[in-house]
Design an enzyme around this catalytic site. Sequence first.
Site, PDB file in Angstrom:
ATOM      1  CE1 TYR A 110      -5.951 -14.253   0.667  1.00 55.34           C
ATOM      2  CE2 TYR A 110      -3.724 -12.745   1.650  1.00 55.34           C
ATOM      3  CZ  TYR A 110      -4.802 -13.375   0.524  1.00 55.34           C
ATOM      4  OH  TYR A 110      -5.332 -12.115  -0.574  1.00 55.34           O
ATOM      5  CB  THR A 131       9.851 -17.062  -2.291  1.00 56.39           C
ATOM      6  OG1 THR A 131      11.502 -16.308  -3.191  1.00 56.39           O
ATOM      7  CG2 THR A 131       9.302 -17.623  -2.550  1.00 56.39           C
ATOM      8  CD  GLU A 133       7.985 -20.660   0.640  1.00 59.38           C
ATOM      9  OE1 GLU A 133       7.374 -20.422   2.587  1.00 59.38           O
ATOM     10  OE2 GLU A 133       8.901 -20.176   0.833  1.00 59.38           O
ATOM     11  CD  GLN A 152       2.222  -9.050  12.499  1.00 61.19           C
ATOM     12  OE1 GLN A 152       1.568  -9.990  13.668  1.00 61.19           O
ATOM     13  NE2 GLN A 152       1.620  -7.449  13.132  1.00 61.19           N
ATOM     14  CE1 TYR A 166      21.218 -17.575   4.660  1.00 54.75           C
ATOM     15  CE2 TYR A 166      20.746 -15.695   1.875  1.00 54.75           C
ATOM     16  CZ  TYR A 166      20.828 -17.332   2.945  1.00 54.75           C
ATOM     17  OH  TYR A 166      19.760 -17.835   2.005  1.00 54.75           O
TER      18      TYR A 166
END
EC number: 3.5.4.13
Length: 185
Positions: A110, A131, A133, A152, A166
């Site tokens: 890509y 998610t 981007e 990756q 978290y």
Amino acid sequence: MSAMPDHWIKEKALKEGMISPFVDHKEEAGVLSYGLSSYGYDARVDSKFKIFANTHSSIVDPKNFPQDSFIDKETDVCIMPPNSFMLAKTVEYFRIPKDVIVICVGKSTYARCGIVVSVTPLEPGWEGYVTLEFSNTAPLPVKVYAFEGACQFIFLAGNERCSISYDQVNGKYMRQGGVTLPIVS
């Protein structure tokens, strides 16, 4: 802090559900590769895309995100317009151990077409679909293939556990189930 090898990733995925579904080899035949690699895991992109479009002359404000600033597409091949941005999610669900931080890099196939994949670090104790981007820096449209490799993930194990993970701070992106837009608490 060390990058963790394939056998560690495989053990964590199979015994602790760190990656699900998990492909324990590199799938390459006729697709953008995905699955386990020597020091990482190539994740796939799902078929639901949010392509940013300036149809309403909106200003993107991360504190008050305009819902009408993108077009939703569900397709096996998403054609990304030139110089554009879109969101998608991984096929895989991730559960990050509390002594690990994960960074994401794009795939060379890509990248050589002008696509940059950006993801913030997956913090210790985080879990959910990631998610993704995508930025098309090329002056031409680029195809993005659903259910094939998009990026990756590299797993970095700390020398000790962090004091606060978290999940302990109830992070706002914890257990995200799909493409998640910006959230300001």
